[in-house]
Enzyme design. Structure first.
Site, PDB file in Angstrom:
ATOM      1  N   GLY A 169     -17.212  27.772   4.317  1.00 37.98           N
ATOM      2  CA  GLY A 169     -18.378  26.934   4.630  1.00 37.98           C
ATOM      3  C   GLY A 169     -17.995  25.497   4.983  1.00 37.98           C
ATOM      4  N   GLY A 181       3.488  31.955 -14.510  1.00 38.21           N
ATOM      5  CA  GLY A 181       4.200  31.388 -13.360  1.00 38.21           C
ATOM      6  C   GLY A 181       4.513  29.919 -13.575  1.00 38.21           C
ATOM      7  CD  GLU A 227       0.551  19.691  -8.585  1.00 38.43           C
ATOM      8  OE1 GLU A 227       1.359  19.055  -7.913  1.00 38.43           O
ATOM      9  OE2 GLU A 227      -0.541  20.080  -8.119  1.00 38.43           O
ATOM     10  N   GLY A 232       2.361  32.578  -7.228  1.00 44.77           N
ATOM     11  CA  GLY A 232       2.709  32.284  -5.835  1.00 44.77           C
ATOM     12  C   GLY A 232       1.552  32.592  -4.904  1.00 44.77           C
ATOM     13  CG  HIS A 243      13.954  -7.598  -8.849  1.00 44.46           C
ATOM     14  ND1 HIS A 243      14.443  -6.561  -9.616  1.00 44.46           N
ATOM     15  CD2 HIS A 243      13.688  -8.631  -9.685  1.00 44.46           C
ATOM     16  CE1 HIS A 243      14.486  -6.970 -10.888  1.00 44.46           C
ATOM     17  NE2 HIS A 243      14.032  -8.212 -10.951  1.00 44.46           N
TER      18      HIS A 243
HETATM   19  C1  FAD Z   1      -3.973  24.547  -6.268  1.00 45.39           C
HETATM   20  C2  FAD Z   1      -3.175  24.181  -5.051  1.00 45.39           C
HETATM   21  C3  FAD Z   1      -2.620  22.928  -4.959  1.00 45.39           C
HETATM   22  C4  FAD Z   1      -1.891  22.562  -3.837  1.00 45.39           C
HETATM   23  N1  FAD Z   1      -1.371  21.309  -3.783  1.00 45.39           N
HETATM   24  C5  FAD Z   1      -0.651  20.939  -2.707  1.00 45.39           C
HETATM   25  C6  FAD Z   1      -0.136  19.630  -2.610  1.00 45.39           C
HETATM   26  O1  FAD Z   1      -0.337  18.791  -3.491  1.00 45.39           O
HETATM   27  N2  FAD Z   1       0.567  19.298  -1.516  1.00 45.39           N
HETATM   28  C7  FAD Z   1       0.803  20.196  -0.504  1.00 45.39           C
HETATM   29  O2  FAD Z   1       1.472  19.842   0.468  1.00 45.39           O
HETATM   30  N3  FAD Z   1       0.322  21.452  -0.568  1.00 45.39           N
HETATM   31  C8  FAD Z   1      -0.408  21.841  -1.631  1.00 45.39           C
HETATM   32  N4  FAD Z   1      -0.930  23.102  -1.682  1.00 45.39           N
HETATM   33  C9  FAD Z   1      -0.632  24.032  -0.571  1.00 45.39           C
HETATM   34  C10 FAD Z   1      -1.542  23.746   0.637  1.00 45.39           C
HETATM   35  O3  FAD Z   1      -2.883  23.854   0.238  1.00 45.39           O
HETATM   36  C11 FAD Z   1      -1.238  24.710   1.758  1.00 45.39           C
HETATM   37  O4  FAD Z   1       0.142  24.690   2.056  1.00 45.39           O
HETATM   38  C12 FAD Z   1      -2.010  24.346   3.012  1.00 45.39           C
HETATM   39  O5  FAD Z   1      -3.387  24.342   2.770  1.00 45.39           O
HETATM   40  C13 FAD Z   1      -1.684  25.309   4.150  1.00 45.39           C
HETATM   41  O6  FAD Z   1      -2.407  24.945   5.277  1.00 45.39           O
HETATM   42  P1  FAD Z   1      -2.793  26.003   6.384  1.00 45.39           P
HETATM   43  O7  FAD Z   1      -3.551  25.223   7.429  1.00 45.39           O
HETATM   44  O8  FAD Z   1      -1.625  26.769   6.807  1.00 45.39           O
HETATM   45  O9  FAD Z   1      -3.764  27.053   5.670  1.00 45.39           O
HETATM   46  P2  FAD Z   1      -5.036  26.908   4.742  1.00 45.39           P
HETATM   47  O10 FAD Z   1      -5.216  25.550   4.218  1.00 45.39           O
HETATM   48  O11 FAD Z   1      -4.974  28.034   3.777  1.00 45.39           O
HETATM   49  O12 FAD Z   1      -6.252  27.138   5.738  1.00 45.39           O
HETATM   50  C14 FAD Z   1      -6.477  28.357   6.372  1.00 45.39           C
HETATM   51  C15 FAD Z   1      -7.961  28.467   6.698  1.00 45.39           C
HETATM   52  O13 FAD Z   1      -8.141  29.586   7.550  1.00 45.39           O
HETATM   53  C16 FAD Z   1      -9.366  30.217   7.229  1.00 45.39           C
HETATM   54  N5  FAD Z   1      -9.311  31.587   7.745  1.00 45.39           N
HETATM   55  C17 FAD Z   1      -8.483  32.582   7.357  1.00 45.39           C
HETATM   56  N6  FAD Z   1      -8.708  33.691   8.121  1.00 45.39           N
HETATM   57  C18 FAD Z   1      -9.710  33.358   8.975  1.00 45.39           C
HETATM   58  C19 FAD Z   1     -10.384  34.050  10.007  1.00 45.39           C
HETATM   59  N7  FAD Z   1     -10.063  35.315  10.326  1.00 45.39           N
HETATM   60  N8  FAD Z   1     -11.367  33.404  10.664  1.00 45.39           N
HETATM   61  C20 FAD Z   1     -11.685  32.132  10.361  1.00 45.39           C
HETATM   62  N9  FAD Z   1     -11.080  31.434   9.408  1.00 45.39           N
HETATM   63  C21 FAD Z   1     -10.096  32.028   8.730  1.00 45.39           C
HETATM   64  C22 FAD Z   1      -9.427  30.112   5.716  1.00 45.39           C
HETATM   65  O14 FAD Z   1     -10.763  30.205   5.293  1.00 45.39           O
HETATM   66  C23 FAD Z   1      -8.843  28.719   5.473  1.00 45.39           C
HETATM   67  O15 FAD Z   1      -9.860  27.754   5.413  1.00 45.39           O
HETATM   68  C24 FAD Z   1      -1.699  23.494  -2.779  1.00 45.39           C
HETATM   69  C25 FAD Z   1      -2.263  24.761  -2.858  1.00 45.39           C
HETATM   70  C26 FAD Z   1      -2.999  25.108  -3.977  1.00 45.39           C
HETATM   71  C27 FAD Z   1      -3.608  26.476  -4.041  1.00 45.39           C
END
Ligand code: FAD
Length: 469
Positions: free
Chosen positions: A38, A183, A190, A275, A448
């Site tokens: 959303g 894990g 965190e 993971g 410093h």
């Molecule tokens: C609790 C937690 C803490 C984190 N903290 C950090 C941090 O501090 N620093 C950091 O660098 N990383 C952090 N991460 C990792 C980070 O969130 C991810 O590496 C990052 O969001 C990856 O980005 P992305 O664009 O590849 O995918 P995502 O952010 O996962 O986005 C993918 C999007 O694609 C959408 N989607 C999937 N399939 C479809 C489809 N068929 N049609 C339309 N939409 C679709 C999903 O709904 C999602 O919104 C954290 C992750 C978690 C779970």
């Protein structure tokens, strides 16, 4: 029938996808970005980086007010936790930032669609809109940025109430008496520290004989010692074999990693944080003859091109560290490739940060990786206990460790455990991006008194000449 044509259609609006869409639009392309959630911003903004950092910050303030201010001559008679208000503050930040992406899409004339995108043969994306109805888009280029999902633990069913993933652990309405974290990676640690600071007993169960696999071992050991001092319990080389949710309290079954007698532990909440895995469900990869590798990742070449013409992939859904800034860098990179430019990412210069207190941050190779690769290196270390700013602020835990090539002195890795390590690692990442030597760091003037002076001292130490120890 095709409703509209675009130069680029991006599926997924996480840090990879939304940044790619903006950059492609900046470069003059007609772009659409579709996300089924959303709110835009992906895992990172909605259920990852941002809400976790909000709770880490507020829980740190709470613990500081409760336990830490006396040492500075500040008496706070009573400190009370209002968890509801803390959660509201987190939700407000998330809402503002995800709405900010909608603003950025409008500003850059990116067509933003809320719905599920599916490949529908070469150059076609079928979108089922969240509000009902569908639309087919024609695209010269399609970028898959569908991210990742929580990796399941066999035999343990997540209900997001008592047996939670990181998403549920960010939403708890009460502080659990006993939280078991399955894990010992950065997400579990965190979130474990958040609930520990708010009063929970926390036990981390890790399959390996160490926490944070992949981190420099010396840093990892120090990290575990500091977390233990904060009251986190660790069961290493142990596996969780099941969770019985039948009674008032959960019963967590564990045994030694290599097998042995079963043990049972009572818990109120179990966080499964073993993971994340790439997410491609329902994406229609087969319609363009694409498959995933044995880790579920979409394979790409150095330009992020998949095996299917005109289809690219970035972020968590491909190889490399699952980090938001890595996904962003790839989003920019693929957009620039599509515009005919020749950008490049140095994967050795991508920092990684754990936002606990103290923070842990690293860039480049670990000592273990250098040993395995047979590369000869020099090590320089400097403890924060010998840094004047750290002493003034009472943040003396941790150290900076620098690994430099024994022959050329080029920086190979920088590892920091200490307050503000996540901010300080930027200096090291920049230095590595520019191919700096340890001497370059040592000869750079550092203000410093700052914590960054520990980086300079560690660089001096690689030459056996630290000044303040
Ligand atoms: C609790 C937690 C803490 C984190 N903290 C950090 C941090 O501090 N620093 C950091 O660098 N990383 C952090 N991460 C990792 C980070 O969130 C991810 O590496 C990052 O969001 C990856 O980005 P992305 O664009 O590849 O995918 P995502 O952010 O996962 O986005 C993918 C999007 O694609 C959408 N989607 C999937 N399939 C479809 C489809 N068929 N049609 C339309 N939409 C679709 C999903 O709904 C999602 O919104 C954290 C992750 C978690 C779970």
């Amino acid at each position: 029938m095709t409703d509209e044509s675009f130069d680029v259609v991006v599926i997924g609006a996480g840090p990879g996808g939304y940044v790619c869409a903006i950059r492609a639009a900046q470069l003059g392309m007609k772009v659409a970005c579709v996300d089924k959630r959303g709110a835009f911003g992906g895992t990172c903004l909605n259920v990852g980086c941002i809400p976790s950092k909000a709770l880490l910050h507020s829980s740190e303030l709470y613990a500081e007010a409760r336990d830490g201010l006396n040492a500075f001559g500040i008496k706070v008679p009573t400190v009370e936790l209002d968890l509801g208000a803390m959660q509201d503050q987190k939700s407000k930040v998330v809402k503002e930032l995800t709405q900010g992406i909608e603003f950025l899409f409008r500003k850059n004339k990116v067509t933003a669609l809320k719905g599920t995108g599916r490949l529908n043969g070469p150059g076609r994306v079928q979108v089922e809109l969240n509000g009902g109805g569908g639309q087919e888009l024609a695209a010269r280029h399609i970028v898959l940025a569908t991210g990742s999902e929580v990796a399941p633990l066999p035999g343990v069913e997540i209900d997001e109430q008592r047996i939670v993933s990181s998403t549920g652990a960010l939403e708890l309405e009460e502080v659990p008496n006993h939280l078991v974290v399955v894990g010992g990676g950065y997400i579990g640690l965190e979130l474990g520290t958040v609930w520990r600071r708010l009063g929970a007993k926390v036990t981390v169960v890790e399959f390996l004989d160490r926490i944070t696999p992949g981190m420099d071992l010396e840093v990892s050991r120090q990290f575990q010692r500091l977390l233990s001092r904060q009251g986190l319990g660790f069961k290493l080389a142990t596996k969780v074999t099941g969770v019985d949710a039948g009674g008032d309290r959960l019963l967590v079954a564990t045994e030694a990693a290599e097998g042995g007698e079963a043990e049972k532990m009572k818990a109120d909440v179990v966080l499964v944080a073993i993971g994340r895995r790439p997410y491609t469900d329902g994406l229609g990869l087969e319609t363009v003859d694409l498959t995933t590798d044995n880790h579920g990742r979409i394979e790409v070449d150095s330009r992020f091109a998949t095996g299917a013409d005109g289809v690219y992939a970035i972020g968590d859904v491909i190889r490399g560290p699952m980090l938001a800034h890595k996904a962003e860098d790839e989003g920019v990179c693929v957009a620039e490739h599509l515009a005919g430019q020749r950008p490049h990412i140095d994967y050795d210069a991508i920092p990684a940060v754990i936002y606990t207190a103290p923070e842990v941050a690293s860039v480049g190779k670990t000592e273990e990786q250098l040993k395995d690769a047979g590369i000869s290196y020099r090590t320089g270390k400097f403890p924060f206990s010998a840094n004047s700013r750290a002493r003034a602020t009472g943040q003396t835990d941790g150290f900076v460790k620098i690994l430099a090539d024994a022959g050329s002195d080029r920086l190979l890795g920088v590892h920091i455990i200490g307050a503000d390590a996540g901010t300080m690692i930027g200096e090291a990442a920049l230095a590595m991006e520019f191919g700096a030597s340890s001497e370059d760091l040592a000869r750079t003037s550092h203000a410093h008194p700052t914590l960054e002076e520990a980086i300079k001292e560690a660089a001096l130490a690689t030459h056996g000449a630290p000044l303040h120890i």
